[in-house]
Design a protein around this motif. Structure first.
Motif, short mmCIF file in Angstrom:
data_model
loop_
_atom_site.label_atom_id
_atom_site.label_comp_id
_atom_site.label_asym_id
_atom_site.label_seq_id
_atom_site.Cartn_x
_atom_site.Cartn_y
_atom_site.Cartn_z
N ARG A 1 -11.61 -13.37 1.15
CA ARG A 1 -11.93 -12.25 2.03
C ARG A 1 -10.71 -11.33 2.13
NH1 ARG A 1 -12.26 -11.96 8.23
NH2 ARG A 1 -13.74 -10.26 8.54
N ARG A 2 -10.89 -10.10 1.76
CA ARG A 2 -9.78 -9.14 1.76
C ARG A 2 -9.30 -8.85 3.18
NH1 ARG A 2 -9.42 -3.59 -1.77
NH2 ARG A 2 -7.27 -3.14 -1.21
N VAL A 3 -7.98 -8.81 3.33
CA VAL A 3 -7.34 -8.47 4.60
C VAL A 3 -6.85 -7.04 4.49
CG1 VAL A 3 -5.45 -9.04 6.18
CG2 VAL A 3 -6.60 -10.88 4.92
N PHE A 4 -7.32 -6.18 5.38
CA PHE A 4 -6.96 -4.76 5.31
C PHE A 4 -5.80 -4.39 6.22
CE2 PHE A 4 -11.28 -4.88 3.69
CZ PHE A 4 -11.16 -4.11 2.55
N ASP A 5 -5.51 -5.20 7.23
CA ASP A 5 -4.45 -4.89 8.17
C ASP A 5 -3.23 -5.75 7.84
OD1 ASP A 5 -2.95 -3.97 10.29
OD2 ASP A 5 -4.14 -4.97 11.84
N PHE A 6 -2.28 -5.15 7.11
CA PHE A 6 -1.05 -5.87 6.75
C PHE A 6 0.08 -4.87 6.58
CE2 PHE A 6 -3.06 -4.85 2.73
CZ PHE A 6 -2.02 -4.35 1.98
N GLU A 7 1.29 -5.38 6.61
CA GLU A 7 2.49 -4.57 6.39
C GLU A 7 3.45 -5.34 5.50
OE1 GLU A 7 4.17 -3.64 10.20
OE2 GLU A 7 2.46 -2.42 10.79
N ILE A 8 4.08 -4.65 4.58
CA ILE A 8 5.13 -5.24 3.74
C ILE A 8 6.46 -5.03 4.45
CG2 ILE A 8 6.31 -5.13 1.51
CD1 ILE A 8 3.70 -3.98 0.34
N ALA A 9 7.24 -6.10 4.56
CA ALA A 9 8.55 -6.01 5.22
C ALA A 9 9.48 -5.09 4.44
CB ALA A 9 9.17 -7.40 5.34
N GLU A 10 10.44 -4.51 5.14
CA GLU A 10 11.40 -3.61 4.50
C GLU A 10 12.15 -4.27 3.36
OE1 GLU A 10 14.10 -1.23 6.80
OE2 GLU A 10 12.59 -0.91 8.36
N ASP A 11 12.46 -5.55 3.49
CA ASP A 11 13.20 -6.25 2.42
C ASP A 11 12.28 -6.67 1.27
OD1 ASP A 11 11.82 -8.46 3.39
OD2 ASP A 11 13.62 -9.54 4.03
N GLN A 12 10.98 -6.42 1.41
CA GLN A 12 9.97 -6.70 0.39
C GLN A 12 9.89 -8.19 0.04
OE1 GLN A 12 10.59 -3.97 -2.88
NE2 GLN A 12 10.46 -2.20 -1.54
N GLU A 13 10.29 -9.03 0.99
CA GLU A 13 10.27 -10.48 0.80
C GLU A 13 9.15 -11.15 1.59
OE1 GLU A 13 12.65 -12.48 -1.08
OE2 GLU A 13 13.05 -10.54 -1.98
N SER A 14 8.38 -10.36 2.36
CA SER A 14 7.27 -10.94 3.11
C SER A 14 6.22 -9.87 3.42
CB SER A 14 7.76 -11.59 4.41
OG SER A 14 8.32 -10.61 5.27
N ILE A 15 5.04 -10.37 3.69
CA ILE A 15 3.92 -9.53 4.12
C ILE A 15 3.39 -10.13 5.42
CG2 ILE A 15 1.54 -8.83 3.62
CD1 ILE A 15 2.22 -8.88 0.66
N VAL A 16 3.21 -9.29 6.42
CA VAL A 16 2.60 -9.73 7.66
C VAL A 16 1.16 -9.23 7.65
CG1 VAL A 16 2.64 -9.62 10.18
CG2 VAL A 16 4.79 -9.65 8.90
N ALA A 17 0.22 -10.17 7.81
CA ALA A 17 -1.21 -9.84 7.79
C ALA A 17 -1.83 -10.29 9.11
CB ALA A 17 -1.90 -10.54 6.63
N TRP A 18 -2.70 -9.44 9.66
CA TRP A 18 -3.40 -9.76 10.90
C TRP A 18 -4.83 -10.12 10.56
CZ3 TRP A 18 0.51 -6.33 10.52
CH2 TRP A 18 1.58 -6.47 11.42
N LEU A 19 -5.25 -11.33 10.95
CA LEU A 19 -6.58 -11.84 10.63
C LEU A 19 -7.48 -11.79 11.85
CD1 LEU A 19 -5.43 -15.06 8.71
CD2 LEU A 19 -5.74 -12.75 7.80
N ASP A 20 -8.70 -11.30 11.69
CA ASP A 20 -9.62 -11.22 12.83
C ASP A 20 -10.57 -12.41 12.91
OD1 ASP A 20 -11.18 -10.51 10.69
OD2 ASP A 20 -11.80 -8.58 11.49
N VAL A 21 -10.46 -13.33 11.97
CA VAL A 21 -11.20 -14.59 12.01
C VAL A 21 -10.25 -15.72 11.60
CG1 VAL A 21 -13.46 -13.56 11.50
CG2 VAL A 21 -12.04 -14.41 9.63
N VAL A 22 -10.56 -16.93 12.06
CA VAL A 22 -9.79 -18.09 11.65
C VAL A 22 -10.40 -18.60 10.35
CG1 VAL A 22 -9.06 -20.42 12.25
CG2 VAL A 22 -9.22 -18.67 14.03
N PRO A 23 -9.65 -18.58 9.26
CA PRO A 23 -10.18 -19.05 7.98
C PRO A 23 -10.48 -20.55 8.03
CG PRO A 23 -8.17 -17.80 7.66
CD PRO A 23 -8.29 -18.07 9.12
#
Length: 115
Positions: free
Chosen positions: A59-81
């Motif tokens: 399931r594609r996650v549309f709400d995410f941000e790539i960290a400035e150091d490009q070493e992580s992605i923060v994703a917000w999930l609206d359901v518990v997988p």
């Protein structure tokens, strides 16, 4: 000369429950609100003209941000997988990076949040 592109890789991920203020700020007027914040760690998450595809359990996650150091992605999930769900990141039609460990709510350290 062509610029060398980094292939994303996933080393690990962390989970956190989303508090009410954060959920409201991230809902962007939608009916659903995020319940989990997943931070995906690994090398090679560059900011490009085309955003990466972040998917959990296919399931594609549309709400995410790539960290400035490009070493992580923060994703917000609206359901518990579901337990054992796959976690992946890919850019366009390029190779996909799969998490070496599948999703588990035990990373949260408590009961799963209610959506």
């Amino acid at each position: 000369m062509r610029e060398e592109q980094t292939v994303p890789g996933i080393e690990s991920y962390d989970l956190a429950e989303v508090g009410e203020a954060e959920a409201q700020a991230r809902s962007f007027g939608r009916a659903t609100r995020p319940v989990l914040r997943m931070t995906i760690h690994g090398p090679g998450f560059p900011v490009r003209a085309v955003d990466p595809v972040v998917a959990v359990d296919g399931r594609r996650v549309f709400d995410f941000e790539i960290a400035e150091d490009q070493e992580s992605i923060v994703a917000w999930l609206d359901v518990v997988p579901p337990e054992g769900a796959s976690i992946e990141v890919r850019y366009g039609q390029g190779p996909r990076a799969l998490s070496p460990e599948p999703f588990t709510i035990s990373k949260l350290g408590g009961p799963p949040p209610v959506a």
